[in-house]
Scaffold this active site. Sequence first.
Site, PDB file in Angstrom:
ATOM      1  N   LYS A 195     -15.508   1.599   7.479  1.00 52.35           N
ATOM      2  CA  LYS A 195     -13.998   1.164   6.951  1.00 52.35           C
ATOM      3  C   LYS A 195     -13.505  -0.005   8.053  1.00 52.35           C
ATOM      4  O   LYS A 195     -12.809  -0.646   8.083  1.00 52.35           O
ATOM      5  CB  LYS A 195     -12.845   2.418   7.315  1.00 52.35           C
ATOM      6  CG  LYS A 195     -13.087   3.327   6.296  1.00 52.35           C
ATOM      7  CD  LYS A 195     -11.855   4.304   6.515  1.00 52.35           C
ATOM      8  CE  LYS A 195     -10.629   3.629   6.424  1.00 52.35           C
ATOM      9  NZ  LYS A 195      -9.484   4.901   6.194  1.00 52.35           N
ATOM     10  N   TYR A 228       0.854  -1.269  -0.057  1.00 51.14           N
ATOM     11  CA  TYR A 228       0.032   0.010  -0.009  1.00 51.14           C
ATOM     12  C   TYR A 228       0.808   1.211  -0.033  1.00 51.14           C
ATOM     13  O   TYR A 228       0.633   2.075  -0.767  1.00 51.14           O
ATOM     14  CB  TYR A 228      -1.122  -0.131   1.086  1.00 51.14           C
ATOM     15  CG  TYR A 228      -1.570   1.373   1.718  1.00 51.14           C
ATOM     16  CD1 TYR A 228      -2.532   1.644   0.688  1.00 51.14           C
ATOM     17  CD2 TYR A 228      -1.131   2.276   2.701  1.00 51.14           C
ATOM     18  CE1 TYR A 228      -3.402   2.836   0.974  1.00 51.14           C
ATOM     19  CE2 TYR A 228      -1.858   3.426   2.491  1.00 51.14           C
ATOM     20  CZ  TYR A 228      -2.944   3.741   1.713  1.00 51.14           C
ATOM     21  OH  TYR A 228      -3.540   4.944   2.045  1.00 51.14           O
TER      22      TYR A 228
END
Length: 334
Positions: A199, A160
């Site tokens: 999330k 990421y």
Amino acid sequence: MKYNDINFNNKTILITGGAGFIGSNLAFYFQEHFPDAHIVIFDCFRSENTFSNGNLQSFGHYKNLIGFHGDILCGNLNSDEDMALLKAYEFDYIFHEAAISDTRVYDQEIVMQTNVNSFYTLIDMAKETKSTLIYASSAATYGSQPSPQTVGIEGPENPYGFSKYAMDQIAYRYMKENPEMTIVGLKYFNVYGEREFFKDKTASTVIQFGHQILAGKTPRLFEGSDNIVRDFVYIKDVIQANIKACAAKQSGVYNVGTSKPRSFQDIADILQKELGTDYGTEYFPNPFTGYQMHTQADISTSQEFLGYAPQWELEEGIKDYIDAIKFTYETEVK
Ligand SMILES: NC(=O)c1ccc[n+]([C@@H]2O[C@H](COP(=O)([O-])OP(=O)(O)OC[C@H]3O[C@@H](n4cnc5c(N)ncnc54)[C@H](O)[C@@H]3O)[C@@H](O)[C@H]2O)c1
């Protein structure tokens, strides 16, 4: 609150990732302050698909957009056909928030494909239509670089973080080759605030501890949590940075934090104060290796070139957020 003199009314604004945490807050910011702005959201929303870490592949949620009146395109960054839907518009501003935002997805191929390949398409589109492009980079590009983390001294330590680092490198090249373009990358630190609930496990510790306390449980922290500090930044300061980025003195990549690192213990203590509890704290061993112990954004260039000035200390941010934490607990958790 308006952060500068830009009038976004009658402007066409793309928000990728608009069903997610930061994107939906941006959408409502524009809707509230500039009712004649034409806001277009592009997001794949969530399917039931999960990554090998068990987390959902995307966190966009329709509930983040209840009350939003603009256009919504359900589309995937990885689909040329979906991305071609954007060609029907000429955007004045592009806020690119869509991404695999889960820092613990280790499948390099899917992270790079989703976060990096689509960036070429968007940056080319911005060039063609002369749009101002503001995109989400990340503090994860720093890995375990010592504090204060400073733009230009990165060292990503997961796919990421590397994907965002790669986006920054692409952006720098475009800035150099196309000085007429306005491109701003924003390296957000740890963002917390309203509309992050969906999330799930990747939401901030602020909401996670908040919900533990509301459930009558003692907040559980890693051992030594008074010494684990992060630069927690409130969503309203992130919105400020995005708006100010539209009038940047100079294209570039900038940190978005408070520059005032705070501990996880502070978060638990402030929440208990706001919620009127006195449960103390439970500690357990930190299961992660390579865990970041200290982050602190160097915001000197953000101040100089964006005029960014964080306005929310942790105490004030949590106070402002507490009703939304209670609301999601009542409506989604209980
Ligand atoms: N929240 C933070 O603390 C933080 C910190 C650093 C960087 N960022 C970055 O900021 C941006 C916004 O983060 P967020 O916290 O709002 O996360 P989020 O997961 O809530 O938002 C991302 C959105 O992108 C969408 N998306 C994911 N994959 C997609 C795909 N293939 N096609 C189309 N849409 C897709 C999701 O549905 C979601 O709505 C992300 O780029 C993230 O990496 C966030």
